[in-house]
Write a protein that holds these residues in place. Structure first.
Motif, short mmCIF file in Angstrom:
data_model
loop_
_atom_site.label_atom_id
_atom_site.label_comp_id
_atom_site.label_asym_id
_atom_site.label_seq_id
_atom_site.Cartn_x
_atom_site.Cartn_y
_atom_site.Cartn_z
N HIS A 1 -8.18 -4.10 2.86
CA HIS A 1 -7.02 -3.90 3.74
C HIS A 1 -6.06 -2.86 3.18
N GLU A 2 -5.66 -3.04 1.93
CA GLU A 2 -4.62 -2.15 1.39
C GLU A 2 -5.16 -0.74 1.14
N TYR B 1 -0.89 -8.02 13.09
CA TYR B 1 -2.22 -7.85 12.47
C TYR B 1 -3.33 -8.37 13.39
N HIS C 1 -5.23 1.10 4.31
CA HIS C 1 -3.94 1.67 4.73
C HIS C 1 -3.81 3.14 4.37
N ASN D 1 -5.52 -1.04 11.17
CA ASN D 1 -6.13 -1.23 9.86
C ASN D 1 -6.89 -2.55 9.78
N GLU E 1 0.81 -1.21 0.00
CA GLU E 1 0.00 0.00 0.00
C GLU E 1 0.84 1.27 0.00
N GLU F 1 -0.85 -1.92 10.85
CA GLU F 1 -1.45 -3.21 10.48
C GLU F 1 -2.59 -3.58 11.43
#
Ligand SMILES: [Zn+2]
Length: 786
Positions: A431-432, A511, A435, A457, A400, A454
């Motif tokens: 997810h990305e 994560y 970011h 997010n 990202e 992480e």
């Protein structure tokens, strides 16, 4: 009021015994799990406040870049020159500037090739064997710095320290001043699919028609962060801990063969030169559409992919304001679609996806929709998405950058795909793209604290997934998902507060565990309203700034009015797991049949109950009657006399003196029908946790009791607690919704035995509660004046 003597239950003497034991060894049960963590946090100052917000003197540097580069697609070589304007907003004069040269991660002498342990196995892959040797075959990789000059062209001296470079300034850069300088550089892009030291950026080669997907990331010399926490950032790039960068404005021109399509951070300044009129028309309609509109269709993309490579170049021009980095992707394979998203502040954002034919079946359906959905959900948890575009580019490995991310999502060769592949793609896009908020806007230091981007997010990703589809099988987020990690042997675990490069279980620790912790905080500890307000406040306070873990911890507490020190200590600084055992249940009912008044007539008012051989002796020598109500001096006398400090064993009388308040009928009404359940718990896992108790009653109904974690604050190891129920219970389950990440649920269930224990009811004076154990013993007549 009549005086009565009532039988004392064994229960009461147990309670007293345990009180005495903990008084003897205070550390045995009362550790420090609920003590404040001020000593672990960064001391508040005028830059970062005790409230967790930027202080009145908060400052950060600004760095603007003007870059021109060209990509040689035959050599896979990128050549660039950049003009950097460094704004010194700090209160300090700077003699030098530090820059990051991330591509040196691939240089043959990079630390990351050799700083891991290694071992032999019965079978070894070719790649594993290559990794055991030296990395000289990578000798053409890494950044070549060809020139560094000041604004007027004078050469500057510099020193390269692996993935970092120090440029010495001709004279110190004073607070409030700016410095302009130039760097010329080039490097070979890495084959990011087939290089032992994997790359964030590089190329993927497609043999069928000799096409590439380039992901050009962490590609130009970039300024390190200089801040109030550590001065110049000084952690090398090893491929793991991502980056810490300053915000600034970018003006970037890329020159490539004209059959390439570029997806990039920022707004394109010259679509009129690089797109056909048809493509521009489609783009304009996409800006007004809330569904994806195809800018380059699959057929058009296939035609380019299968055609011969162009020898003519064209230059794309992008600008981006207030971003902490800049990345782009380019390919002769890209189909491209776009749709509009209007953010919470009423600004339009163009959501776009670029993808080759391999990804078309999934990407064309889901990518851009997932991008827009991500912004919609994340906006609620921080600030409205502030940039003009949000882009998902399909690439075999995900990563990202501001406004743009690279997310895998390919179908099978025949164009079909599994539900699992579809969900994996949607998850990685959410997810990305997510970011963009953590850490692109709420700009924590990824090189140090992976969990801050992480973990946060992944937590919001979970919410976005659940809102995408309420049957969404989220991989990370639910408490239960953390169990297999957290129940491991402690030598395989490390705290969340571990530097990015040092984490063993990266996916689990950076994560999953923080995402789980935040979920538990939201659902079980704080409640959604308080959590969401505080979490969004953190985003609002630190948008376009550089927060630290301390700023996050403080903001969550200060904005919610909830002391969470115990939670940070247990979940973020510790490695204990949640495992509460429901050891036993005792069921009591009031015994209102036997008349306590009858007993009073049968018993002596004064009993002898010596504590130990010393008091025994004393008692023998001088036994006498006394009445504490009439002799307050006696209470004082024994206040400082602590026989339990020397006693080998303590024997209590089973006789009390008490006043009676209620008539038998009143007692029958108030207590007679009730069930008293005394539950005994052990904190096996060590991590203190709220207790969620589900009661099943004889009539089949259920009820939930929620007890805050603070119930463990005076004894972190064991807990005895009484619950009063009108109905008779048949079973009790601890953590019925599996919301606390309890790693062993086999000790959470308890059926209730058939018959209750009977106890008798008496009145306990209010003043009685305020007496110390000695005074209570005197009052009960267990100690006789010597
Ligand atoms: Zn991530």
């Amino acid at each position: 009021m009549s005086k009565i003597i009532v039988n004392v239950l064994l229960l009461v003497s147990f309670c007293l015994t345990s009180t005495l034991i903990s008084a003897q060894n205070p550390e045995s049960n009362h550790g420090n799990k609920f003590e404040q963590i001020d000593n672990l946090l960064w001391p508040p100052n005028t830059y970062r406040g005790a409230d967790g917000a930027p202080g009145p003197d908060y400052w950060q540097q600004k760095v603007d870049y003007k870059i021109e580069c060209s990509l040689d697609t035959k050599e896979n070589k990128l050549t660039g020159k950049e003009t950097i304007t460094y704004h010194n907003n700090s209160p300090n004069s700077l003699r030098y500037l530090w820059l990051q040269l991330d591509e040196n991660q691939h240089a043959p002498d990079a630390d990351n090739h050799i700083f891991n342990s290694s071992s032999m196995d019965e079978t070894m892959s070719e790649q594993e064997l290559i990794r055991l040797e030296n990395y000289n075959y990578l000798d053409k990789f890494g950044v070549n710095i060809t020139k560094i000059t000041g604004a007027t062209g004078t050469k500057l001296s510099y020193n390269i320290n692996k993935t970092m470079m120090r440029i010495d300034l001709p004279k110190p850069l004073k607070p409030g001043e700016k410095y302009v300088f130039n760097i010329d550089w080039n490097y070979y892009l890495i084959d990011r699919m087939n290089t032992p030291s994997w790359g964030r950026g590089g190329y993927e080669y497609f043999e069928d028609n000799g096409n590439y997907i380039y992901t050009v990331t962490q590609w130009f010399p970039r300024l390190c962060v200089y801040n109030d926490v550590e001065g110049w950032q000084n952690k090398q790039f090893t491929g793991r801990g991502e980056f810490a960068l300053q915000f600034g404005d970018y003006d970037v021109k890329m020159t490539l063969p004209d059959d390439y399509v570029i997806a990039s951070t920022g707004s394109c300044q010259n679509y009129a030169q690089v797109l056909s009129s048809e493509e521009r028309k489609r783009l304009e309609s996409a800006k007004k559409s809330d569904k994806p509109v195809q800018i380059v269709t699959l057929d058009e993309a296939l035609a380019v992919e299968k055609g011969t490579r162009s020898t003519k170049n064209k230059t794309w021009h992008f600008k981006a304001k207030n971003v902490r980095d800049f990345a782009w992707g380019a390919s002769t394979k890209f189909a491209w679609d776009a749709q509009n998203y209007r953010n919470g502040a009423g600004q339009d954002v163009l959501c776009m996806s670029y993808y080759g034919k391999e990804a078309y079946p999934i990407y064309n359906r889901y990518s851009t929709k997932a991008v827009a959905h991500t912004l919609k959900v994340y906006d609620r948890y921080s600030i409205p998405y502030p940039y003009p575009v949000a882009i998902s580019v399909e690439a075999a490995n995900g990563m990202e950058y501001p406004m743009i991310s690279f997310n895998p999502g390919r179908a099978e060769e025949d164009g079909t795909y599994t539900e699992r592949a579809k969900m994996a793609c949607i998850s990685v896009v959410i997810h990305e793209v997510g970011h963009n908020y953590y850490p692109m806007i709420i700009n924590s230091d990824e090189r140090k604290w992976s969990w801050m981007d992480e973990g946060l997010n992944t937590f919001v990703q979970f919410i976005a997934e659940q809102e995408f589809d309420n049957n969404y099988k989220s991989r990370r987020g639910p408490a239960e998902g953390a169990i297999s990690y957290m129940k491991q042997n402690k030598n395989r675990l490390e705290p969340i507060m571990t530097n990015s490069d040092n984490i063993i279980g990266f996916g689990a620790n950076a994560y999953m565990k923080p995402a789980t912790a935040l979920n538990i905080l939201r659902e079980t500890v704080m409640g959604r309203e308080l959590f969401d307000f505080a979490f969004a406040e953190y985003g609002r306070r630190w948008a376009f700034k550089h927060p630290t873990p301390t700023d996050f911890f403080r903001t969550m507490e200060e904005a919610s009015g909830v002391d969470l020190d115990w939670f940070w200590k247990g979940w973020f600084y510790g490695i204990d797991a949640v495992d509460v055992s429901l050891d036993s249940i005792k069921w009591y009912k009031a015994d209102l049949v036997n008349d306590p008044k009858k007993e009073v007539r049968e018993r002596e008012r004064v009993v002898t109950a010596p504590f130990d051989h010393i008091t025994k002796k004393r008692n023998k020598e001088a036994q006498m009657e006394f009445d504490v109500d009439k002799d307050p001096e006696l209470v004082d006398y024994y206040t400082n006399f602590k026989p339990w400090e020397t006693a080998d064993s303590i024997i209590y009388s089973k006789t009390y003196l008490y006043d009676e308040t209620f008539t038998k009928e009143e007692k029958e009404e108030k207590f007679g029908t009730k069930n008293y359940y005394e539950l005994n718990f052990t904190n096996v896992g060590g991590l203190v946790t709220p207790l969620i108790i589900e009661w099943t009653f004889k009539d089949g109904t259920k009820q939930i009791d929620r007890i805050p974690a603070e119930v463990w604050r005076k004894n972190e190891n064991t807990l005895r607690k009484v619950f009063v129920k009108e109905k008779e219970a048949t079973a009790i389950i601890l953590d019925p919704y599996k919301e606390t990440a309890d790693v062993d649920v086999s000790n959470n269930l308890w059926p209730i035995k058939e018959l209750p224990t009977r106890f008798q009811v008496f009145k306990k004076n209010r003043s009685e509660k305020q007496l110390n154990p000695m005074q209570k013993a005197i009052k009960r007549g267990e100690i006789i004046k010597p």
